[in-house]
Design a protein around this motif. Structure first.
Motif, PDB file in Angstrom:
ATOM      1  N   ARG A   1       0.814  -1.218   0.000  1.00 30.83           N
ATOM      2  CA  ARG A   1       0.000   0.000   0.000  1.00 30.83           C
ATOM      3  C   ARG A   1       0.844   1.263   0.000  1.00 30.83           C
ATOM      4  O   ARG A   1       0.311   2.358   0.172  1.00 30.83           O
ATOM      5  N   GLY A   2       2.143   1.131  -0.195  1.00 30.58           N
ATOM      6  CA  GLY A   2       2.994   2.301  -0.056  1.00 30.58           C
ATOM      7  C   GLY A   2       2.884   2.823   1.361  1.00 30.58           C
ATOM      8  O   GLY A   2       2.414   2.124   2.269  1.00 30.58           O
ATOM      9  N   ILE A   3       3.310   4.064   1.568  1.00 30.50           N
ATOM     10  CA  ILE A   3       3.140   4.668   2.882  1.00 30.50           C
ATOM     11  C   ILE A   3       1.825   5.415   2.887  1.00 30.50           C
ATOM     12  O   ILE A   3       1.550   6.162   1.963  1.00 30.50           O
TER      13      ILE A   3
ATOM     14  N   THR B   1       6.869  -1.812   1.116  1.00 26.48           N
ATOM     15  CA  THR B   1       5.461  -1.392   1.057  1.00 26.48           C
ATOM     16  C   THR B   1       4.945  -1.362  -0.385  1.00 26.48           C
ATOM     17  O   THR B   1       3.866  -0.852  -0.648  1.00 26.48           O
TER      18      THR B   1
ATOM     19  N   TRP C   1      -5.553   1.475  -7.996  1.00 32.36           N
ATOM     20  CA  TRP C   1      -4.716   2.218  -7.054  1.00 32.36           C
ATOM     21  C   TRP C   1      -5.562   2.999  -6.061  1.00 32.36           C
ATOM     22  O   TRP C   1      -5.151   3.284  -4.945  1.00 32.36           O
TER      23      TRP C   1
ATOM     24  N   ARG D   1      -8.654   2.598  -1.476  1.00 28.91           N
ATOM     25  CA  ARG D   1      -7.786   2.438  -0.302  1.00 28.91           C
ATOM     26  C   ARG D   1      -8.575   1.678   0.755  1.00 28.91           C
ATOM     27  O   ARG D   1      -9.098   2.245   1.706  1.00 28.91           O
TER      28      ARG D   1
ATOM     29  N   LYS E   1      -2.237  -1.016   9.612  1.00 29.93           N
ATOM     30  CA  LYS E   1      -2.982  -0.646   8.415  1.00 29.93           C
ATOM     31  C   LYS E   1      -2.039  -0.664   7.212  1.00 29.93           C
ATOM     32  O   LYS E   1      -2.403  -1.108   6.132  1.00 29.93           O
ATOM     33  N   THR E   2      -0.809  -0.189   7.433  1.00 28.66           N
ATOM     34  CA  THR E   2       0.171  -0.144   6.345  1.00 28.66           C
ATOM     35  C   THR E   2       0.366  -1.523   5.733  1.00 28.66           C
ATOM     36  O   THR E   2       0.521  -1.668   4.533  1.00 28.66           O
ATOM     37  N   MET E   3       0.388  -2.543   6.581  1.00 30.09           N
ATOM     38  CA  MET E   3       0.708  -3.880   6.118  1.00 30.09           C
ATOM     39  C   MET E   3      -0.528  -4.748   5.893  1.00 30.09           C
ATOM     40  O   MET E   3      -0.412  -5.943   5.683  1.00 30.09           O
ATOM     41  N   ALA E   4      -1.702  -4.128   5.930  1.00 27.45           N
ATOM     42  CA  ALA E   4      -2.924  -4.898   5.675  1.00 27.45           C
ATOM     43  C   ALA E   4      -2.895  -5.439   4.249  1.00 27.45           C
ATOM     44  O   ALA E   4      -2.522  -4.731   3.326  1.00 27.45           O
TER      45      ALA E   4
ATOM     46  N   ARG F   1      -4.100  -6.456   0.564  1.00 25.14           N
ATOM     47  CA  ARG F   1      -5.090  -5.870  -0.330  1.00 25.14           C
ATOM     48  C   ARG F   1      -6.264  -6.822  -0.510  1.00 25.14           C
ATOM     49  O   ARG F   1      -6.119  -8.027  -0.424  1.00 25.14           O
TER      50      ARG F   1
END
Lengths: 357, 357
Positions: A155-157, A228, B263, B266, B279-282, B284
């Motif tokens: 998800r990038g940052i 990420t 993209w 989110r 959340k960053t590493m959730a 997709r």
């Protein structure tokens, strides 16, 4: 048992998480929260949590012995010192500070005001980590020569403070602080060599990933990596011992151990690849290896707060110490230096000795 | 079509492999082999292959235009120069030499005697490599920022010449020479930075594994790794582009591509780990990514010899050039230096310019 009164400053994502955790900890009693945002105070009230009207009101409440600070990273130092000056013990969210000088100021304040100061390094209670540490300490795989700790997302940052260096953004400070702390806890040996690369795939101003190589004296080589922009993940943990290997795919601890069961049987059947054959890389046959399940460990992250409550009462030593926090902070600074100047850092322990006396 | 007469010096594992490959190549006619071991000559005869009684007998056979040298590494230089002095073209097994000075002598001999000299870098025809290269060149994943090439086995180094430095042992020379050549072929950009660690798990005298980090100018970061004490393998290839990732598990090309398809959405659902949430590493959700099969490429390693035959006749340029061989040899020397002196090497292209004029 007298409960320790606790308040939380900052009622964002993590502040909210803290209040919910605290509710399940017998040793603590939540007195309330404070947030500069009126909206967030309303949300707290809706959740049945008292919202102090001002920071001073919180600091003047004699029931509050302990304060958790969960506000933006760049404000940690000022807020924590203010709270300690009011005679309160402090738990600060991670990353504790943007550099080791800020952390030193906070440690100094803790000594000056005679209060406890620690940081919420909650991932010491991650069960995947506990399982790896268990295997490392038990020698399950024989002497371990390599450990790889990776966290991959795609998800990038997030486009908030996490991509702004002034706010302590970037993945070294956000995730590195956990993963490095885990490794430094697990491996007490001297750290002899640090090299690092940072990635800037979705951001220009903050690292959105990193790969760090650590070499420990008479110990393993360790890779710590965060990505990420990884749409396929490599395993969370990969550990190599002289007698076997272990893998943990995800936080959920799916994985396995494969151990050698017969060193002597040199039963290599060459692998035919399109362009040649290889004996060195031929897979082992079933008779010479044995697969085992992971020795899954459990952990209760509430033990963090239980320890803080007991440490305040002098019943237990503080688990997450100032020296440990400083060591990880200096390591993160060394990682930035290694990556930016593209060099290997070999004087880390000297740097630590200069700061921690 | 007149066939090119070829002889093989050395009838060990790879010499045997060469004779079998040659049998299937229309452009070549196998005249025979030579080996210092009488036993091996007998095996050749049993396989219906003529065994020259002496090296001179082979070199004096006017039908022989091309000689493949598949003898121990430390003897390559002397044997190849002797063969070239006899006016024969040469294919040398890899690693071509133990250092770049030896290689330079061989290249000089090729010019002096006016014959072709090349090396059996057969893994340029590995199909897994061809598939990765196809994706890299087509931009399948968007701009590629990271490539990881790993070969993992669990047998240590075989207890023959491979664990003796005098014989060109160790995994950098044995496998690195292939994996590095693949990368250098695929990425024409300047190589700006080299760092490396070597492992000595089962051996003291030779590296039984290595991890190399290469940074290319305006190009990807590349990890090249070999391990021989890995009872669980990481994937053969792992490639990250800005729009997606690809993995190839084994030489057999089982793997996949995962690309982002949306993209904007989110849709992070925080992952609950034992000790916190992220959340960053959730991961997709399915709606924002799409999985594709690998664009599997095929290759015929016999094209190596077909090119050599045509190059001798002046019909095609030689595919595996002296400059390419020298670049990889200098890279392997830089890797040993980076690992032994624990430093980052940033002047690689200067070193190349000094040697290749």
């Amino acid at each position: 048992m007298k409960k320790t009164g606790i308040a939380v400053i900052g009622y964002g994502g993590m502040g909210n998480w803290h209040t919910r955790k605290i509710a399940g900890i017998e040793e603590l009693e939540l007195c309330g929260i404070y947030d500069i945002s009126e909206d967030r105070c309303k949300v707290a009230a809706e959740n049945g949590i008292y919202a102090y009207p001002t920071m001073d009101a919180l600091l003047n409440d004699p029931r509050v012995e302990l304060v958790t600070v969960a506000i933006p990273n760049q404000l940690h130092r000022e807020a924590c010192i203010q709270v300690m000056a009011a005679g309160k013990n402090v738990v600060c969210e991670k990353p504790v500070a943007l550099n080791h000088k800020q952390l030193q100021d906070m440690i100094d304040a803790s000594k000056q005001y005679g209060v406890l100061f620690t940081v919420h390094q909650n991932r010491r209670w991650d069960e995947d980590y506990r399982t790896v540490r268990h295997m490392y300490e038990k020698g399950t795989l024989g002497p371990v020569f390599r450990i790889e700790s990776r966290v991959h997302g795609s998800r990038g940052i997030p486009g908030d403070w996490r991509n702004q260096p002034e706010y302590g953004g970037g993945m070294v400070l956000d995730w590195g602080v956990h993963l490095l702390d885990q490794i430094m806890q697990m491996i007490p040996n001297k750290l002899t060599s640090i090299s690092a690369t940072l990635s800037y795939v979705t951001n220009e101003r903050c690292d959105d990933g990193f790969t760090v190589t650590l070499q420990f004296e008479k110990g393993p080589t360790v890779i710590v990596e965060v990505g990420t922009s990884n749409f396929i993940n490599l395993p969370r943990w990969y550990m190599l011992g002289e007698n076997g290997s272990a893998v943990i795919e995800h936080f959920a601890q799916d994985g396995k151990i494969v151990m050698v069961s017969d060193w002597e049987k040199r039963d290599a059947v060459p692998v035919v690849t399109a362009a040649g054959l290889t004996k060195t890389m031929a897979p082992r046959t079933k008779e010479t290896i044995q697969e085992y399940p992971l020795p899954k460990q459990t952990a209760d992250v509430r033990d963090f707060y239980r320890n803080v409550a007991k440490a305040i009462r002098g019943e237990e030593p503080q688990l997450i110490t100032h020296a440990e926090l400083m060591r990880v902070m200096l390591l993160m600074e060394a990682i930035f230096e290694a990556a930016e100047e593209n060099k290997v850092i070999t004087d880390f322990e000297d740097r630590v000795s200069e700061v921690i006396r």
